[in-house]
Enzyme design. Sequence first.
Site, short mmCIF file in Angstrom:
data_model
loop_
_atom_site.label_atom_id
_atom_site.label_comp_id
_atom_site.label_asym_id
_atom_site.label_seq_id
_atom_site.Cartn_x
_atom_site.Cartn_y
_atom_site.Cartn_z
N CYS A 115 -26.83 -52.30 14.01
CA CYS A 115 -27.10 -51.50 12.81
C CYS A 115 -28.33 -51.96 12.04
CB CYS A 115 -25.88 -51.55 11.89
SG CYS A 115 -24.37 -50.91 12.65
N HIS A 166 -32.20 -64.06 12.74
CA HIS A 166 -31.43 -63.92 13.97
C HIS A 166 -30.57 -65.16 14.19
CE1 HIS A 166 -30.29 -62.63 17.92
NE2 HIS A 166 -31.19 -61.66 17.97
N HIS A 218 -33.69 -51.11 -7.02
CA HIS A 218 -32.72 -50.35 -6.24
C HIS A 218 -32.33 -51.14 -4.99
CE1 HIS A 218 -33.77 -46.95 -8.82
NE2 HIS A 218 -35.04 -47.19 -8.53
N HIS A 222 -26.63 -51.78 3.74
CA HIS A 222 -26.09 -51.06 4.90
C HIS A 222 -24.63 -50.68 4.68
CE1 HIS A 222 -24.74 -49.99 8.82
NE2 HIS A 222 -24.07 -51.12 9.02
N HIS A 273 -19.03 -42.90 1.73
CA HIS A 273 -18.04 -41.87 1.44
C HIS A 273 -18.44 -40.53 2.04
CE1 HIS A 273 -16.11 -38.70 -1.03
NE2 HIS A 273 -15.09 -39.53 -1.05
N ASN A 333 -20.35 -44.61 8.29
CA ASN A 333 -21.29 -45.61 8.80
C ASN A 333 -22.17 -44.93 9.86
OD1 ASN A 333 -22.65 -47.70 10.05
ND2 ASN A 333 -20.86 -49.03 10.24
#
Length: 507
Positions: free
Chosen positions: A239, A318, A402, A406, A435, A439
Amino acid sequence: MSGQENSSSNGVQIRQSRRLPDFLQSVNLKYVKLGYHYLISHLLTLCLVPLMAVIIVEASRLNLDDIHQLWLQLQYNLVSVVVFSAILVFGSTVYIMTRPRSVFMVDYSCYLPPPHLKVKYQQFIEHSALTGDFDESSLEFQRKILERSGLGEETCVPEAMHYLPPRPSMAAAREEAEQVMFGALDNLFANTNVKPRDIGILVVNCSLFNPTPSLSAMIINKYKFRGNIRSFNLGGMGCSAGVIAVDLAKDMLQVHRNSYAIVVSTENITQNWYFGNKKSMLIPNCLFRVGGAAVLLSNKSADRRRSKYKLVHVVRTHCGANDKAFKCVYQEQDNAGKTGVSLSKDLMAIAGGALKTNITTLGPLVLPISEQILFFVTLVAKKLFNAKIKPYIPDFKLAFDHFCIHAGGRAVIDELEKNLQLLPVHAEASRMTLHRFGNTSSSSIWYELAYTEAKGRMRKGNRVWQIAFGSGFKCNSAVWVAIRNVKPSPNNPWEECIHRYPVQLAL
């Protein structure tokens, strides 16, 4: 009685393992050094600014007689003037040639699935039961996950999963990919008036679906991109691959002048639905939904005026050298030979460690100097004098206006809000994206940015922090600054429903 106590204790331990650790209370000095290394790498520029300011101030104080005397002195020192001029020209040339090119985000577009692909809770459970692949325990588990997930009743699954029985196939997966990618790209080209043949760089990321020819080749074939386009297809990166794709496009734009780059971020569900009963592999069924985004980047100075944002920083972390981190999100077969993505119970703890590393490296690049000094001094004091001293927790609200966290799940958003000491409004875009769209993997951060724009909150100079994590295990951040007051582009995915948000979510 003791059995009940043991059961209760085990339940508490399980719940705690699924929470992010308080990573800001256990900061490692070596990651701070990384951030300061990035800062020092720009030290020459930082030193030149005050030097130029001093020269300008002194020059402003000179009158005509001073200038005349200076000219007479220069006439008698011609060699010095020539040498100085040569050094100045050489230094200016080196600076211009080596300084990073600005990367602008001209615009972006998020795919809006058609209404017939929406799936309600009850429909999801009923269809799962009718497939005959799930036992009662698995159906009840999925029902509970859905109720606690933070997903609404309007998220979408691909066409193939609406059939009874479902019809996952290579053809159906290709169809899903085409609908999402081409839908986002059609809108992007329409909004920017950029022609496909103007694109010099294409980066596509999709973790679980990597056909031959590649997804990038599908796009090139559809839009007839030119033959010398630099195309890349990133697979299996989870993702957080959307930020990786932006970073790759940025690096390519540093090499190729006057170029446009397109980044396409998506995930494919059709062939990656799990039809087994292993609990850790059922969670993705409940959370992942159809979505994708296309982003147009440019290094052309002429595009600055019409662009929305400028890319400021990309920081990538990573943790794949750690075996637990490497296997915490793992595609495999269960005992019955059915393929799915398994989520480890250590996922939240590993995510917390990756986030800690990422934000500690990012901090020196973005935090005000006052926050950096307080953070660094307390960290050194803890290291040298007293291990009981708690590190100063930087206020990232002073660095960013802002936050695009994720939308991986409700628990992740809640814990990040708590650990970073954010206000509910800062996590609103992430919660509402989860919502409304679920995802959507690497594209979720773009739906969140679109939400902020649709709310009319993006003002000139505002800084945006996009943070995402994924398999491997990786945590990546991108920082953007708004070049102007940003209004939503036509066909913004929130266009028809933004008036209904934010919604009140059940506890």
